[in-house]
Design a protein around this motif. Structure first.
Motif, PDB file in Angstrom:
ATOM      1  N   PRO A  92      35.780  45.325  35.403  1.00 44.35           N
ATOM      2  CA  PRO A  92      36.040  44.386  36.500  1.00 44.35           C
ATOM      3  C   PRO A  92      34.730  43.863  37.084  1.00 44.35           C
ATOM      4  O   PRO A  92      33.751  44.604  37.169  1.00 44.35           O
ATOM      5  CB  PRO A  92      36.814  45.232  37.519  1.00 44.35           C
ATOM      6  CG  PRO A  92      36.511  46.638  37.182  1.00 44.35           C
ATOM      7  CD  PRO A  92      36.219  46.680  35.727  1.00 44.35           C
ATOM      8  N   ALA A  93      34.754  42.605  37.487  1.00 43.61           N
ATOM      9  CA  ALA A  93      33.537  41.995  38.013  1.00 43.61           C
ATOM     10  C   ALA A  93      33.075  42.683  39.287  1.00 43.61           C
ATOM     11  O   ALA A  93      31.879  42.754  39.585  1.00 43.61           O
ATOM     12  CB  ALA A  93      33.787  40.506  38.261  1.00 43.61           C
ATOM     13  N   ASN A  94      34.061  43.228  40.053  1.00 46.45           N
ATOM     14  CA  ASN A  94      33.656  43.846  41.322  1.00 46.45           C
ATOM     15  C   ASN A  94      32.988  45.205  41.135  1.00 46.45           C
ATOM     16  O   ASN A  94      32.560  45.834  42.094  1.00 46.45           O
ATOM     17  CB  ASN A  94      34.851  43.961  42.278  1.00 46.45           C
ATOM     18  CG  ASN A  94      35.967  44.826  41.706  1.00 46.45           C
ATOM     19  OD1 ASN A  94      35.777  45.504  40.704  1.00 46.45           O
ATOM     20  ND2 ASN A  94      37.132  44.785  42.352  1.00 46.45           N
ATOM     21  N   LEU A  95      32.875  45.636  39.890  1.00 46.80           N
ATOM     22  CA  LEU A  95      32.143  46.877  39.621  1.00 46.80           C
ATOM     23  C   LEU A  95      30.696  46.755  40.100  1.00 46.80           C
ATOM     24  O   LEU A  95      30.068  47.737  40.473  1.00 46.80           O
ATOM     25  CB  LEU A  95      32.196  47.175  38.114  1.00 46.80           C
ATOM     26  CG  LEU A  95      31.408  48.379  37.604  1.00 46.80           C
ATOM     27  CD1 LEU A  95      31.948  49.690  38.199  1.00 46.80           C
ATOM     28  CD2 LEU A  95      31.480  48.459  36.082  1.00 46.80           C
ATOM     29  N   GLU A  96      30.218  45.519  40.099  1.00 46.75           N
ATOM     30  CA  GLU A  96      28.826  45.325  40.517  1.00 46.75           C
ATOM     31  C   GLU A  96      28.602  45.781  41.958  1.00 46.75           C
ATOM     32  O   GLU A  96      27.540  46.300  42.302  1.00 46.75           O
ATOM     33  CB  GLU A  96      28.388  43.867  40.337  1.00 46.75           C
ATOM     34  CG  GLU A  96      29.085  42.868  41.201  1.00 46.75           C
ATOM     35  CD  GLU A  96      28.560  41.432  40.976  1.00 46.75           C
ATOM     36  OE1 GLU A  96      27.351  41.260  40.810  1.00 46.75           O
ATOM     37  OE2 GLU A  96      29.393  40.508  40.992  1.00 46.75           O
ATOM     38  N   HIS A  97      29.628  45.616  42.821  1.00 43.46           N
ATOM     39  CA  HIS A  97      29.468  46.032  44.220  1.00 43.46           C
ATOM     40  C   HIS A  97      29.380  47.554  44.307  1.00 43.46           C
ATOM     41  O   HIS A  97      28.600  48.092  45.087  1.00 43.46           O
ATOM     42  CB  HIS A  97      30.655  45.525  45.057  1.00 43.46           C
ATOM     43  CG  HIS A  97      30.834  44.031  44.953  1.00 43.46           C
ATOM     44  ND1 HIS A  97      29.808  43.141  45.194  1.00 43.46           N
ATOM     45  CD2 HIS A  97      31.914  43.271  44.606  1.00 43.46           C
ATOM     46  CE1 HIS A  97      30.240  41.896  44.998  1.00 43.46           C
ATOM     47  NE2 HIS A  97      31.527  41.950  44.637  1.00 43.46           N
ATOM     48  N   ARG A  98      30.201  48.222  43.496  1.00 45.02           N
ATOM     49  CA  ARG A  98      30.170  49.680  43.496  1.00 45.02           C
ATOM     50  C   ARG A  98      28.796  50.181  43.033  1.00 45.02           C
ATOM     51  O   ARG A  98      28.240  51.124  43.569  1.00 45.02           O
ATOM     52  CB  ARG A  98      31.242  50.188  42.527  1.00 45.02           C
ATOM     53  CG  ARG A  98      32.123  51.247  43.183  1.00 45.02           C
ATOM     54  CD  ARG A  98      33.065  51.952  42.242  1.00 45.02           C
ATOM     55  NE  ARG A  98      33.659  51.269  41.151  1.00 45.02           N
ATOM     56  CZ  ARG A  98      34.036  51.891  40.038  1.00 45.02           C
ATOM     57  NH1 ARG A  98      33.832  53.181  39.903  1.00 45.02           N
ATOM     58  NH2 ARG A  98      34.613  51.216  39.071  1.00 45.02           N
ATOM     59  N   LEU A  99      28.280  49.503  42.047  1.00 48.37           N
ATOM     60  CA  LEU A  99      26.996  49.942  41.487  1.00 48.37           C
ATOM     61  C   LEU A  99      25.857  49.738  42.471  1.00 48.37           C
ATOM     62  O   LEU A  99      24.901  50.520  42.506  1.00 48.37           O
ATOM     63  CB  LEU A  99      26.722  49.192  40.181  1.00 48.37           C
ATOM     64  CG  LEU A  99      27.593  49.646  39.006  1.00 48.37           C
ATOM     65  CD1 LEU A  99      27.548  48.643  37.868  1.00 48.37           C
ATOM     66  CD2 LEU A  99      27.129  51.015  38.503  1.00 48.37           C
ATOM     67  N   ARG A 100      25.962  48.683  43.255  1.00 49.99           N
ATOM     68  CA  ARG A 100      24.888  48.432  44.230  1.00 49.99           C
ATOM     69  C   ARG A 100      24.791  49.553  45.273  1.00 49.99           C
ATOM     70  O   ARG A 100      23.754  49.716  45.916  1.00 49.99           O
ATOM     71  CB  ARG A 100      25.129  47.096  44.928  1.00 49.99           C
ATOM     72  CG  ARG A 100      24.742  45.908  44.068  1.00 49.99           C
ATOM     73  CD  ARG A 100      24.962  44.596  44.772  1.00 49.99           C
ATOM     74  NE  ARG A 100      24.760  43.489  43.834  1.00 49.99           N
ATOM     75  CZ  ARG A 100      25.541  42.442  43.732  1.00 49.99           C
ATOM     76  NH1 ARG A 100      26.610  42.332  44.509  1.00 49.99           N
ATOM     77  NH2 ARG A 100      25.281  41.499  42.875  1.00 49.99           N
ATOM     78  N   MET A 127      37.998  39.771  33.700  1.00 49.77           N
ATOM     79  CA  MET A 127      37.026  40.844  33.517  1.00 49.77           C
ATOM     80  C   MET A 127      35.716  40.276  32.972  1.00 49.77           C
ATOM     81  O   MET A 127      35.683  39.190  32.384  1.00 49.77           O
ATOM     82  CB  MET A 127      37.583  41.859  32.510  1.00 49.77           C
ATOM     83  CG  MET A 127      38.976  42.360  32.808  1.00 49.77           C
ATOM     84  SD  MET A 127      38.986  43.642  34.047  1.00 49.77           S
ATOM     85  CE  MET A 127      39.164  45.067  32.993  1.00 49.77           C
ATOM     86  N   VAL A 128      34.638  41.044  33.156  1.00 50.01           N
ATOM     87  CA  VAL A 128      33.348  40.679  32.565  1.00 50.01           C
ATOM     88  C   VAL A 128      33.016  41.696  31.466  1.00 50.01           C
ATOM     89  O   VAL A 128      33.667  42.733  31.345  1.00 50.01           O
ATOM     90  CB  VAL A 128      32.227  40.637  33.630  1.00 50.01           C
ATOM     91  CG1 VAL A 128      32.483  39.542  34.655  1.00 50.01           C
ATOM     92  CG2 VAL A 128      32.056  41.995  34.292  1.00 50.01           C
ATOM     93  N   SER A 129      31.982  41.384  30.674  1.00 45.76           N
ATOM     94  CA  SER A 129      31.661  42.256  29.528  1.00 45.76           C
ATOM     95  C   SER A 129      30.949  43.527  29.963  1.00 45.76           C
ATOM     96  O   SER A 129      31.175  44.603  29.398  1.00 45.76           O
ATOM     97  CB  SER A 129      30.756  41.507  28.549  1.00 45.76           C
ATOM     98  OG  SER A 129      31.359  40.302  28.155  1.00 45.76           O
TER      99      SER A 129
END
Lengths: 243, 403
Positions: free
Chosen positions: B72-80, B236-238
């Motif tokens: 999911p694209a919002n995974l980036e927020h979790r990672l930050r 979704m993103v890759s």
């Protein structure tokens, strides 16, 4: 130019040479009990019909086709005892023997000068010195003006002169010539034969010439006949004189 | 006196033609090596230029360079939110082949995490980075697009605002950089009819369930926009690329992320290994085998040529032996010609390759290591190929002169 050995020293001595090809039913005796001595400065002819064993004897003396039995001494040095070499044959050829054949066998990619020069360089003469000596030899044999010509551009007689120059390059004790005039007309053939006499008498080289050419026998000091592998007693030429 | 040089002078035409033939063969060997190097370089260009420390991908997959990965694209927020993470960006990459001005246009669509990433890291040969969130792209020169050219993809028209050079994907297709949203729009573009059919199918699924019958509003929502249905996730993103803060050990951050049950994490080195030894491994081995075959063929051809050249001289070699020439002189004659033939062939391969390879459709990258390697191979095959000729020459008896 050069210090030559005394004329009475044997250039070559062969004793009881026998050469047998094959064995059993296919056995051929090409040469049988040949004994011969040639002094330095002597020029001799080996005569005889085809298959008489002349070339077999010549190649045996040239250390390229060892005899089945017998001994060969060159310049007083024992070199072959039967087929067994007593010295390094290739090195011995390099220092003591010169060859001339029916065909000049010049190396086609080398010019006349280089064909002589290469024989000297094989004998470890430095290139500059080899070149000078090669040119002297070509001049001595009257073909200096064709020094830069490739063999293709030379006449048969000129090619043979270059071949003689090459054979003489390392001042051999012995020069062996196998039918050297067979491919030349009578005039040029005679010139080549006279050249051998000149070389023998002036440079002290022993010269053995296998020939069928009966017209030039007067140039030889001695003539020998071979038949069925046997050599007959030599005859001294009446017209040949030491110069 | 150099006998080899004299012989070559005498047979210069044949020798030159032979050298050209050997040169062409060696050029192919060099080219094969260059294609392999080019493939590796192309494969690594994105990994190298993006410069991410970590790649977070779908659980139990090895990431977008190896297989399909969806996160999911919002995974980036979790990672930050992970300690030590400096930035996290979505990564979208896929190939498309479309018709453009009557020709097939095949390209690798790469999504930039706009607005944090406008493609400023991409080296441009013309134009500028992306300046708006939609309808712009940066194209590699290999795609044949010009600055300002309009490109229709799906329902949208995109303008080429920047040109790059050497930005190609591992498959050799030129990369086109879009914003992530545009890249996804290109990827998930559906025709109007397909959308209508999907909406109708949603309504039918709702009708068939209790909740559809008791909540009529669901039927209305089901027949509308996908974005209006909370149950449907965003595209979704890759992968998500992560950069760690300075001084932070990427392995420590990776260990934290690896504990999450929904994703897998790979380091930059993992991705490089994956690309070099995974994705292009078969191509690498295939090209390697071709190179070995070509080297063997070159050796055989050189050996045959040198053997023939030796046979031509066999009478002369016998004469030299009769005159007492040492074996070293005979060997030198053949070996020098072999080395010269190899050397000339190498020079021809190098120069001709330098002229021809840039015209190849895929990049042919010649490295100094490959050149030195080939030079060593040429010396080796020259020596090997002369062996047959030398063997023949050394066996010749001086009495061959008499025949």
């Amino acid at each position: 130019m050069t210090n030559f050995p005394p004329a009475n020293t044997p250039a070559i001595e062969v004793f009881n040479l026998t050469k047998i090809y094959g064995s059993g039913n296919t056995e051929v005796v090409a040469m049988k009990g040949v004994t011969l001595q040639v002094a330095r400065g002597q020029v001799i002819a080996l005569l005889g019909p085809s298959g008489a064993g002349k070339s077999t004897l010549l190649t045996a003396m040239g250390l390229i086709n060892p005899p089945t039995s017998g001994r060969i001494l060159i310049g007083g040095v024992p070199v072959l005892d039967g087929p067994l070499p007593l010295v390094s044959l290739r090195a011995f050829r390099r220092h003591h023997l010169g060859f001339v054949f029916q065909k000049a066998n010049l190396i086609p990619f080398l010019n006349a000068l280089q064909n002589v020069q290469v024989a000297l360089e094989i004998n470890d003469v430095p290139p500059r010195q080899a070149r000078r000596r090669a040119l002297e030899l070509l001049d001595y044999l009257g073909v200096a003006d064709r020094a830069v010509n490739l063999p293709d551009a030379l006449s048969g007689g000129q090619q043979q002169r270059v071949a003689v120059a090459r054979a003489l390059a390392n001042q051999p004790d012995l020069l062996l010539a196998d039918e050297p005039t067979a491919a030349l007309d009578s005039h040029r053939g005679r010139q080549v034969m006279e050249l051998f006499r000149k070389v023998a008498h002036e440079r002290g080289t022993g010269v053995i010439v296998v020939t069928h050419d009966q017209r030039s026998l007067d140039v030889f000091d001695w003539t020998y006949e071979m038949e069925d592998g046997v050599i007959h007693a030599g005859a001294k030429s009446h017209t040949s004189t030491r110069s | 006196m150099n006998l080899a040089a004299q012989d070559i002078r005498h047979n210069v035409g044949r020798f030159a033609l032979t050298a050209v033939g050997i040169g062409l063969l060696l050029m192919i060997v060099l080219g094969m090596s260059g294609i392999y190097r080019g493939m590796i370089d192309d494969a690594l260009v994105v990994v190298d230029r993006i410069g991410a420390d970590l790649w977070v991908v779908q659980r139990s997959t090895r990431g977008p360079f190896a297989e399909v990965s969806r996160v999911p694209a919002n995974l980036e927020h979790r990672l930050r939110a992970v300690p030590g993470v400096a930035s996290a960006r979505t990564f979208v990459s896929h190939n498309v082949q479309r018709e453009h001005e009557g020709r097939a246009l095949r390209m690798n669509v790469h999504g930039l995490a706009w607005p944090e990433d406008n493609g400023a890291w991409v080296t441009l040969t013309a134009g500028r980075p992306l300046a708006q969130s939609h309808y712009e792209l940066i194209a590699d020169v290999s795609l044949g697009l010009n600055l300002g050219e309009k490109l229709v993809l799906g329902k949208d028209t995109y303008t080429v605002v920047g040109i790059t050079k050497g930005m190609v994907a591992s498959g050799g297709d030129g990369i086109a950089f879009f914003t992530t949203q545009d890249a996804q729009a290109v990827q998930f573009d559906l025709s109007g009819e397909a959308i209508r059919l999907e909406r109708a199918a949603r309504v039918q699924r709702a009708v068939g369930q209790d909740i559809g019958r008791v909540q009529p509003l669901l039927l209305e929502r089901g027949g509308g926009l996908s974005s209006g249905i909370p149950a449907l996730a965003r595209p979704m993103v890759s992968a998500i690329t992560v950069r760690v803060t300075e001084g932070t050990d990427p392995a420590a951050v990776a260990a934290t992320i690896a504990a999450w049950p929904d994703v897998s994490v790979h380091t930059r080195d993992d991705q490089v290994q994956l690309l070099v030894y995974g994705m292009i491994d078969k191509a690498r081995r295939q090209i390697g085998l071709f190179r070995v075959l070509l080297v063997i063929i070159s050796t055989i051809i050189m050996a045959l040529i040198l053997y023939t050249l030796t046979l031509d001289k066999i009478h002369d070699i016998a004469m030299l032996k009769l005159m007492g020439a040492r074996n070293s002189m005979i060997v030198g004659l053949i070996l020098q010609q072999a080395l010269l033939l190899g050397g000339l062939g190498f020079g021809i391969a190098w120069n001709l390759g330098g002229w021809i390879f840039p015209k190849f459709p895929r990049r042919v990258l010649i490295t100094p290591e490959d050149l030195w390697g080939l030079a060593a191979v040429v010396v080796l095959i020259s020596v090997l190929s002369s062996a047959l000729g030398i063997w023949k020459a050394l066996r010749v008896e001086p009495n061959k002169v008499l025949s």
